[in-house]
Structures are given as structure tokens and as C-alpha cells.
Design an enzyme around this catalytic site. Structure first.
Site, short mmCIF file in Angstrom:
data_model
loop_
_atom_site.label_atom_id
_atom_site.label_comp_id
_atom_site.label_asym_id
_atom_site.label_seq_id
_atom_site.Cartn_x
_atom_site.Cartn_y
_atom_site.Cartn_z
N SER A 59 0.86 -1.19 0.00
CA SER A 59 0.00 0.00 0.00
C SER A 59 0.89 1.24 0.00
O SER A 59 2.10 1.15 0.27
CB SER A 59 -0.88 0.01 1.25
OG SER A 59 -0.08 0.21 2.39
N ASP A 96 -0.95 -1.39 -4.01
CA ASP A 96 -2.31 -1.66 -3.55
C ASP A 96 -3.02 -0.33 -3.26
O ASP A 96 -2.47 0.52 -2.55
CB ASP A 96 -2.18 -2.49 -2.26
CG ASP A 96 -3.49 -3.12 -1.82
OD1 ASP A 96 -4.39 -3.29 -2.67
OD2 ASP A 96 -3.59 -3.47 -0.62
N ASP A 118 -7.16 3.15 -7.49
CA ASP A 118 -8.46 2.98 -6.85
C ASP A 118 -9.24 4.29 -6.91
O ASP A 118 -9.12 5.14 -6.03
CB ASP A 118 -8.26 2.53 -5.40
CG ASP A 118 -9.59 2.32 -4.69
OD1 ASP A 118 -10.64 2.59 -5.29
OD2 ASP A 118 -9.56 1.89 -3.52
N GLY A 193 -9.98 -5.45 6.75
CA GLY A 193 -9.77 -5.52 8.19
C GLY A 193 -10.21 -6.84 8.81
O GLY A 193 -10.61 -7.78 8.10
P1 13P Z 1 -7.97 -8.03 4.27
O1 13P Z 1 -8.05 -6.90 5.25
O2 13P Z 1 -9.23 -8.84 4.28
O3 13P Z 1 -6.77 -8.87 4.44
O4 13P Z 1 -7.91 -7.39 2.80
C1 13P Z 1 -6.68 -6.93 2.28
C2 13P Z 1 -6.84 -6.16 1.01
O5 13P Z 1 -7.85 -6.17 0.34
C3 13P Z 1 -5.67 -5.39 0.57
O6 13P Z 1 -5.95 -4.63 -0.54
O1 G3H Z 2 -6.46 -2.63 1.75
C1 G3H Z 2 -5.65 -2.16 2.54
C2 G3H Z 2 -4.47 -2.97 2.97
O2 G3H Z 2 -4.86 -3.89 3.96
C3 G3H Z 2 -3.31 -2.09 3.34
O3 G3H Z 2 -3.44 -1.50 4.57
O4 G3H Z 2 -2.73 0.91 4.34
O5 G3H Z 2 -2.61 -0.26 6.53
O6 G3H Z 2 -1.01 -0.82 4.70
P1 G3H Z 2 -2.39 -0.35 5.06
ZN ZN Z 3 -7.93 -3.84 -0.65
#
Ligand code: 13P
Ligand code: G3H
Ligand code: ZN
Length: 326
Positions: A59, A96, A118, A193
Site C-alpha cells: 500500500s 495496492d 483505486d 480488516g
Molecule cells: P484483508 O483486510 O481482508 O486482508 O484485505 C486486504 C486487502 O484487500 C488489501 O488490498
Molecule cells: O487494503 C488495505 C491494505 O490492507 C493495506 O493496509 O494501508 O494499513 O497498509 P495499510
Molecule cells: Zn484492498
């Protein structure tokens, strides 16, 4: 200063071929989030051991945490380690939930082989424009792009939403056509989450909206679909966390059978972050609970890495179906 690396120099591939194979084979490519060395080693070693292709997922905030210059070099180290073991598993590095053209471009320019833009929180037209802009830049460098339609509940890095909005199947063809994206993340009832549903005691999580997924598949035959928010939230890890001083109430995830069913469909990429966090946290809490005098990071991060590796092998084998595909 050295020039920033291209993904090919890091030994990475984009997601095109991976998704084609996954679509034909009826399985999904795992996309595991990471932000440190132990997670990265567990992911690539777990995928090497289970002979699975893998998407290493970062991310925007994880990239900041690990440092944007350091991160691609850490990934290169992981790829070199895998190749030194004789394994040829395909490895992609993916942004991500990218939320701007500038972030996506910066990732592409520093070695990412795939990016998500996104724009799901924008209007349809704004989402199309932002996504198309990223696609144009990315494709010129051989980088693949994931877009998103529909909103998942929960935290999506800088953007978060209380409620989810399912993807509208009637929008998907126009979105894919106008943007040129390589894959599409959809909202069918998953969320980010460790607390995905508010359940009464003994109540089962509501099933995912496979009817929406099927409608999307009909409209976009053979097109790679992505499922975010797909952690299952292992009761064993939640119990360990709570037993050793944690307080994780009402933690509940997506049942593995639902993910197995999704993986057999056009869902070619399944995102997992929370499950990895839970696995490592459970092990670390257990170690500190059993041995409060421990203060050598190797003695708790090492077992946490092993726990994550074990989880990854299991997921690839029994949930995503990506094991033994390389
Ligand atoms: P989870 O929080 O279900 O692991 O999803 C992760 C996700 O979609 C990251 O983009
Ligand atoms: O979808 C989100 C991911 O779980 C990344 O989370 O921004 O805390 O790294 P983060
Ligand atoms: Zn996600």
C-alpha cells in the site's frame, strides 16, 4: 545517484500471464501485503515451497514505512534469494489502492510491475479518467493496471468507508472499455480488516454476492476479476491474541469455502493482508506471554515469520488453489 530500477531489472513480471494461467486453471493468484523483511521472506519462501506464483502487494503507507528507495532493493533481494534456491516462480510487485496518478507513476518509475488505481470513491466519470490516465502511462512501460468499481467497507489505506456499495454490473463493460485496465476489483460483500461482519453469537457470516459476480462474468467473459478484503480471520490466531493479553473482539472474516468458490471463477487475484498480520501478532504475543524476559528480536520475529509462512502455504494449497502451478 543511481537510476531507479525497472521491474525487469528486479527479476519481476507483470500480472498478464499469471492471470491468463489462473483463469484457464480455475485458481486465483495470491496477493499478500507486506511492509518488512520478515513478511517478505515468509511470502516468497511460502510461495516457493508451495510452487505458487505470487503478487507482492504494497500500500502507499506500507511503501512510506519501508522507504520507497529501500523497498525495491528489498524485493530484489527476495527475488535473488528465490532464484538462488532454484525456483522460477513468477513474482510481481504491485501497488495496492493507489489513490493518485502521481503515486502510481512514482511506483512504476521505481520498479513496480503492476499498480492499482483505486478511483472507486470518485464519480464513475472521474474514476474512468483517473484510471485511463494511469493505464496510458503504465502500459507504455509494460506495467499492468487494476481498477476498482464499487466500494468495500473498512479501511482502504488513505480512503475509508463505513458502508459498502456493491459493484453495479451494468457499469463494468463501459469502465473496462474506456480505461483499458487489465483487471477489475469488485465489491460483492467482502470488506477490509479483521471485523468484516457484526454477528450475533452463533450467526454465520452472510454469503458473498455470487449473483453479482456471475453477472459481471457474463458481461466480461474471460476478464480477470480481483477480490479485496478476503482474509478469513483464523479463530485460532484471534484466540491466541486474546489469550495472551490482546483485545480483538468480534473478529470475523470470509469463510474459506466462499473464497474457494470465488477462486474457481473469474476471480484471478485474492488480496490477503489482515490474516498475515494476525498470524504474526498471535505468535509474537504467545512468545512474550510464555517468556516475558525475551528481548532478542530474532526470537520473536523469526517464529512470527515461520507462522506466516505456514499460513501462506496452507492458503495457496487449500484456499486459492495456486499451489503446484509452477
Ligand atoms: P484483508 O483486510 O481482508 O486482508 O484485505 C486486504 C486487502 O484487500 C488489501 O488490498
Ligand atoms: O487494503 C488495505 C491494505 O490492507 C493495506 O493496509 O494501508 O494499513 O497498509 P495499510
Ligand atoms: Zn484492498
Amino acid at each position: 545517484m543511481n537510476t531507479p530500477p525497472r521491474y525487469q531489472d528486479l527479476g519481476l513480471v507483470n500480472t498478464k500471464e499469471m492471470f491468463q494461467q489462473a483463469m484457464q486453471g480455475g485458481y486465483a493468484i495470491p496477493a499478500y501485503n507486506f511492509n518488512n523483511m520478515e513478511q517478505l521472506q515468509a511470502i516468497v519462501n511460502g510461495c516457493t515451497e508451495s510452487h505458487s506464483p505470487v503478487i507482492l502487494q504494497v500500500s502507499g503507507s506500507a511503501r512510506k514505512y519501508a522507504d520507497k528507495v529501500f523497498l525495491p532493493q528489498m524485493v530484489k533481494g527476495a527475488v535473488d534469494m528465490v532464484r538462488a534456491s532454484g525456483s522460477q516462480i513468477p513474482i510481481a510487485l504491485h501497488l495496492d489502492h493507489g489513490d493518485s496518478f502521481e503515486l502510481a507513476k512514482d511506483c512504476i518509475d521505481s520498479g513496480f510491475s503492476s499498480v492499482m488505481i483505486d478511483g472507486s470513491h470518485h464519480s464513475f466519470d472521474e474514476n474512468v479518467h483517473l484510471t485511463a490516465e494511469v493505464v496510458e502511462y503504465a502500459h507504455a512501460q509494460g506495467v499492468t493496471v487494476e481498477g476498482e468499481l464499487g466500494v468495500l467497507a473498512g479501511v482502504e489505506d488513505e480512503v475509508s468507508s463505513e458502508v459498502s456499495h456493491y459493484t453495479k454490473p451494468e457499469e463494468v463493460e463501459e469502465f473496462v472499455e474506456r480505461t483499458g485496465v487489465d483487471s477489475l476489483a469488485i465489491s460483492i460483500g467482502t470488506s477490509h480488516g479483521a471485523r468484516k461482519f457484526k454477528l450475533e453469537p452463533g450467526e454465520d457470516p452472510p454469503p458473498l454476492r455470487f449473483d453479482i459476480l456471475e453477472e459481471i462474468e457474463k458481461r466480461l467473459p474471460g476478464f480477470p476479476i480481483v477480490l479485496h478484503g478476503a482474509s478469513s480471520v483464523s479463530p485460532k490466531h484471534v484466540e491466541l491474541i486474546n489469550r495472551y493479553g490482546g483485545r480483538l473482539e468480534s473478529a470475523v472474516g470470509i469463510p474459506a469455502e466462499q473464497l474457494r468458490r470465488a477462486a474457481k471463477s473469474a476471480v484471478c487475484k485474492i488480496n490477503i493482508d489482515s490474516d498475515g498480520r494476525l498470524a504474526m501478532t498471535a505468535k509474537i504475543r504467545e512468545i512474550f506471554g510464555e517468556n516475558p524476559a525475551e528481548f532478542d528480536p530474532r526470537k520473536y520475529l523469526g517464529p512470527a515469520r515461520d507462522e506466516l509462512l505456514k499460513m501462506i502455504v496452507q492458503k495457496n494449497r487449500y484456499v486459492l488453489g495456486s499451489a503446484d502451478k509452477v
